[in-house]
Write an enzyme that holds these catalytic residues in place. Structure first.
Site, PDB file in Angstrom:
ATOM      1  N   ASP A   9      32.686 -40.247  17.535  1.00 26.87           N
ATOM      2  CA  ASP A   9      33.137 -39.824  16.201  1.00 26.87           C
ATOM      3  C   ASP A   9      34.643 -39.596  16.253  1.00 26.87           C
ATOM      4  O   ASP A   9      35.213 -39.416  17.338  1.00 26.87           O
ATOM      5  CB  ASP A   9      32.434 -38.529  15.756  1.00 26.87           C
ATOM      6  CG  ASP A   9      32.836 -38.118  14.335  1.00 26.87           C
ATOM      7  OD1 ASP A   9      32.856 -38.992  13.455  1.00 26.87           O
ATOM      8  OD2 ASP A   9      33.155 -36.943  14.111  1.00 26.87           O
ATOM      9  N   SER A  10      35.258 -39.562  15.085  1.00 32.67           N
ATOM     10  CA  SER A  10      36.690 -39.257  15.013  1.00 32.67           C
ATOM     11  C   SER A  10      36.949 -37.833  15.532  1.00 32.67           C
ATOM     12  O   SER A  10      38.054 -37.535  15.973  1.00 32.67           O
ATOM     13  CB  SER A  10      37.171 -39.377  13.574  1.00 32.67           C
ATOM     14  OG  SER A  10      36.494 -38.432  12.772  1.00 32.67           O
ATOM     15  N   TYR A  41      39.935 -39.619  10.327  1.00 32.13           N
ATOM     16  CA  TYR A  41      40.101 -41.054  10.089  1.00 32.13           C
ATOM     17  C   TYR A  41      40.014 -41.369   8.587  1.00 32.13           C
ATOM     18  O   TYR A  41      40.394 -42.434   8.147  1.00 32.13           O
ATOM     19  CB  TYR A  41      38.973 -41.838  10.769  1.00 32.13           C
ATOM     20  CG  TYR A  41      39.107 -42.072  12.254  1.00 32.13           C
ATOM     21  CD1 TYR A  41      40.087 -41.436  13.021  1.00 32.13           C
ATOM     22  CD2 TYR A  41      38.241 -42.965  12.890  1.00 32.13           C
ATOM     23  CE1 TYR A  41      40.170 -41.677  14.387  1.00 32.13           C
ATOM     24  CE2 TYR A  41      38.328 -43.212  14.248  1.00 32.13           C
ATOM     25  CZ  TYR A  41      39.288 -42.566  14.998  1.00 32.13           C
ATOM     26  OH  TYR A  41      39.372 -42.813  16.344  1.00 32.13           O
ATOM     27  N   GLY A  42      39.423 -40.429   7.821  1.00 37.94           N
ATOM     28  CA  GLY A  42      39.003 -40.690   6.441  1.00 37.94           C
ATOM     29  C   GLY A  42      40.018 -41.327   5.525  1.00 37.94           C
ATOM     30  O   GLY A  42      39.668 -42.160   4.704  1.00 37.94           O
ATOM     31  N   CYS A  72      29.867 -41.972  13.015  1.00 37.21           N
ATOM     32  CA  CYS A  72      30.965 -41.701  12.084  1.00 37.21           C
ATOM     33  C   CYS A  72      30.875 -42.738  10.975  1.00 37.21           C
ATOM     34  O   CYS A  72      30.916 -43.953  11.258  1.00 37.21           O
ATOM     35  CB  CYS A  72      32.286 -41.829  12.837  1.00 37.21           C
ATOM     36  SG  CYS A  72      33.751 -41.681  11.788  1.00 37.21           S
ATOM     37  N   ASN A  73      30.726 -42.275   9.749  1.00 34.41           N
ATOM     38  CA  ASN A  73      30.590 -43.220   8.627  1.00 34.41           C
ATOM     39  C   ASN A  73      31.876 -44.000   8.402  1.00 34.41           C
ATOM     40  O   ASN A  73      31.848 -45.188   8.090  1.00 34.41           O
ATOM     41  CB  ASN A  73      30.232 -42.459   7.352  1.00 34.41           C
ATOM     42  CG  ASN A  73      28.806 -41.963   7.392  1.00 34.41           C
ATOM     43  OD1 ASN A  73      27.894 -42.653   6.975  1.00 34.41           O
ATOM     44  ND2 ASN A  73      28.597 -40.768   7.928  1.00 34.41           N
ATOM     45  N   THR A  74      33.019 -43.324   8.566  1.00 29.65           N
ATOM     46  CA  THR A  74      34.300 -43.976   8.306  1.00 29.65           C
ATOM     47  C   THR A  74      34.499 -45.129   9.291  1.00 29.65           C
ATOM     48  O   THR A  74      34.873 -46.237   8.894  1.00 29.65           O
ATOM     49  CB  THR A  74      35.444 -42.946   8.417  1.00 29.65           C
ATOM     50  OG1 THR A  74      35.076 -41.795   7.657  1.00 29.65           O
ATOM     51  CG2 THR A  74      36.736 -43.510   7.891  1.00 29.65           C
ATOM     52  N   GLU A 157      37.596 -29.555  10.142  1.00 33.31           N
ATOM     53  CA  GLU A 157      38.248 -29.713  11.455  1.00 33.31           C
ATOM     54  C   GLU A 157      39.173 -28.526  11.761  1.00 33.31           C
ATOM     55  O   GLU A 157      39.387 -28.181  12.908  1.00 33.31           O
ATOM     56  CB  GLU A 157      39.048 -31.026  11.504  1.00 33.31           C
ATOM     57  CG  GLU A 157      38.178 -32.281  11.602  1.00 33.31           C
ATOM     58  CD  GLU A 157      37.761 -32.628  13.023  1.00 33.31           C
ATOM     59  OE1 GLU A 157      38.568 -32.489  13.952  1.00 33.31           O
ATOM     60  OE2 GLU A 157      36.593 -33.048  13.199  1.00 33.31           O
ATOM     61  N   CYS A 191      28.840 -38.381   5.585  1.00 33.03           N
ATOM     62  CA  CYS A 191      29.894 -38.051   6.548  1.00 33.03           C
ATOM     63  C   CYS A 191      29.252 -37.074   7.513  1.00 33.03           C
ATOM     64  O   CYS A 191      28.635 -36.088   7.079  1.00 33.03           O
ATOM     65  CB  CYS A 191      31.093 -37.420   5.856  1.00 33.03           C
ATOM     66  SG  CYS A 191      32.306 -36.779   7.028  1.00 33.03           S
ATOM     67  N   THR A 192      29.412 -37.343   8.804  1.00 30.65           N
ATOM     68  CA  THR A 192      28.670 -36.546   9.788  1.00 30.65           C
ATOM     69  C   THR A 192      29.238 -35.133   9.934  1.00 30.65           C
ATOM     70  O   THR A 192      28.653 -34.296  10.622  1.00 30.65           O
ATOM     71  CB  THR A 192      28.644 -37.281  11.142  1.00 30.65           C
ATOM     72  OG1 THR A 192      29.993 -37.590  11.533  1.00 30.65           O
ATOM     73  CG2 THR A 192      27.851 -38.558  11.047  1.00 30.65           C
ATOM     74  N   HIS A 193      30.371 -34.865   9.300  1.00 35.21           N
ATOM     75  CA  HIS A 193      30.892 -33.489   9.274  1.00 35.21           C
ATOM     76  C   HIS A 193      30.173 -32.615   8.241  1.00 35.21           C
ATOM     77  O   HIS A 193      30.163 -31.392   8.365  1.00 35.21           O
ATOM     78  CB  HIS A 193      32.380 -33.482   8.892  1.00 35.21           C
ATOM     79  CG  HIS A 193      33.316 -33.864   9.983  1.00 35.21           C
ATOM     80  ND1 HIS A 193      33.380 -35.125  10.511  1.00 35.21           N
ATOM     81  CD2 HIS A 193      34.255 -33.133  10.654  1.00 35.21           C
ATOM     82  CE1 HIS A 193      34.316 -35.163  11.444  1.00 35.21           C
ATOM     83  NE2 HIS A 193      34.862 -33.975  11.548  1.00 35.21           N
TER      84      HIS A 193
HETATM   85  N1  DGL Z   1      32.566 -37.765  10.632  1.00 35.34           N
HETATM   86  C1  DGL Z   1      33.276 -38.853  10.038  1.00 35.34           C
HETATM   87  C2  DGL Z   1      32.416 -39.598   9.037  1.00 35.34           C
HETATM   88  O1  DGL Z   1      31.197 -39.560   9.174  1.00 35.34           O
HETATM   89  C3  DGL Z   1      34.561 -38.504   9.542  1.00 35.34           C
HETATM   90  C4  DGL Z   1      35.615 -38.416   9.301  1.00 35.34           C
HETATM   91  C5  DGL Z   1      37.042 -38.441   9.332  1.00 35.34           C
HETATM   92  O2  DGL Z   1      37.560 -38.532  10.417  1.00 35.34           O
HETATM   93  O3  DGL Z   1      37.633 -38.371   8.255  1.00 35.34           O
HETATM   94  O4  DGL Z   1      32.912 -40.254   8.154  1.00 35.34           O
END
Ligand code: DGL
Length: 274
Positions: A9-10, A41-42, A72-74, A157, A191-193
């Protein structure tokens, strides 16, 4: 030699998925990497997310991981296809990289009775249109509405997610989603956050709305993948070992990460740019 499953993940968000995966597959070895130094990363471009994700995938391959999950979805929205189609064939044809969008799109329609689903995600995930496109393949009758929540990951974060300031942005984005379609009965936390702010999101939603997080969905899909790919399953080592790496400060990762993972963790530093 250990051949763990890599989870990427990011930052911290992937730990919410990792937690579910370890519950489903406790006997396997895992390596988790959070690219905290370059997160979030978003709001980054396709090129940058691809470059960062590919560097991290290469790092996992150097750790002898034959299978990497982009939790991570992004990264799944902006980098996965290009890595699978353009980069992997040139690198290691036997290694695999999987994402979280397709397994989620495969099942999300089953949760909705009204056939109206809402998606909450980062700017990158929403503007990629990956969810409406993927969901259409599996549930053409479902209407998909989307809302980008660009402030949520930075707030999480930075440990500022349980504040009145965070509530302001959560309410704003949740209401903007609901205003798009009054029939929405299911909302995907894409988003996994976001599982970390699930209770705050609920505060701004009518009670009947189902809030879906991806941890269990992705974990079930991985179990299914390994059953369908015994050649991969045989390569994976199974000694119940969990390792955590971050590209930033390890102390801060251990402190914040344990909240996402649900138990104490001890991380090591990784430089993925070498
Ligand atoms: N956890 C990441 C996701 O699922 C995220 C995000 C990020 O770095 O902005 O998109």
């Amino acid at each position: 030699m250990a051949q763990p499953i890599g989870i990427f993940d990011s930052g911290f968000g992937g730990l919410t998925v990792f937690r579910s995966i370890v519950q489903q597959l406790p006997e396997y070895d895992f390596v988790y990497l959070g690219d905290n130094a370059r997160s979030p990363y978003g709001n980054r471009s396709f090129e940058t997310v691809h470059e960062y994700t590919l560097q991290s995938v290469d790092w996992f391959f150097r750790q002898a991981c034959p299978l990497v999950i982009l939790a991570c979805n992004t990264a799944s929205a902006k980098a996965l296809r290009s890595i699978q189609q353009n980069d992997l064939p040139k690198k290691d044809r036997d290694n695999r990289v999987l994402g979280v969008i397709r397994p989620t799109a495969e099942v999300i329609g089953h949760f909705s009775t009204s056939k109206s689903v809402g998606i909450l995600g980062t700017q990158g995930t929403i503007t990629s249109n990956s969810y409406p496109i993927e969901i259409k393949h599996f549930f053409p009758e479902i209407k998909v509405s989307q809302q980008a929540c660009p402030m949520w990951v930075p707030l999480i974060e930075n440990g500022e997610h349980q504040t009145a300031g965070a509530d302001y942005f959560i309410e704003k984005n949740v209401c903007a989603l609901m205003a798009q379609d009054e029939n929405i009965d299911t909302i995907l936390l894409a988003c996994t956050h976001y599982p970390l702010i699930q209770e705050q999101i609920k505060k701004f939603l009518p009670e009947h709305i189902k809030l879906i997080s991806q941890g269990d969905i992705v974990a079930h899909s991985l179990v299914d993948y390994l059953q369908r790919h015994p050649e991969m399953d045989e390569r994976l080592s199974k000694n119940r070992s969990l390792s955590f790496f971050t590209t930033d400060d390890t102390k801060s990762f251990d402190m914040k990460g344990s909240v996402f993972f649900g138990q104490a963790i001890q991380s090591q530093f990784a430089d993925v740019t070498i």
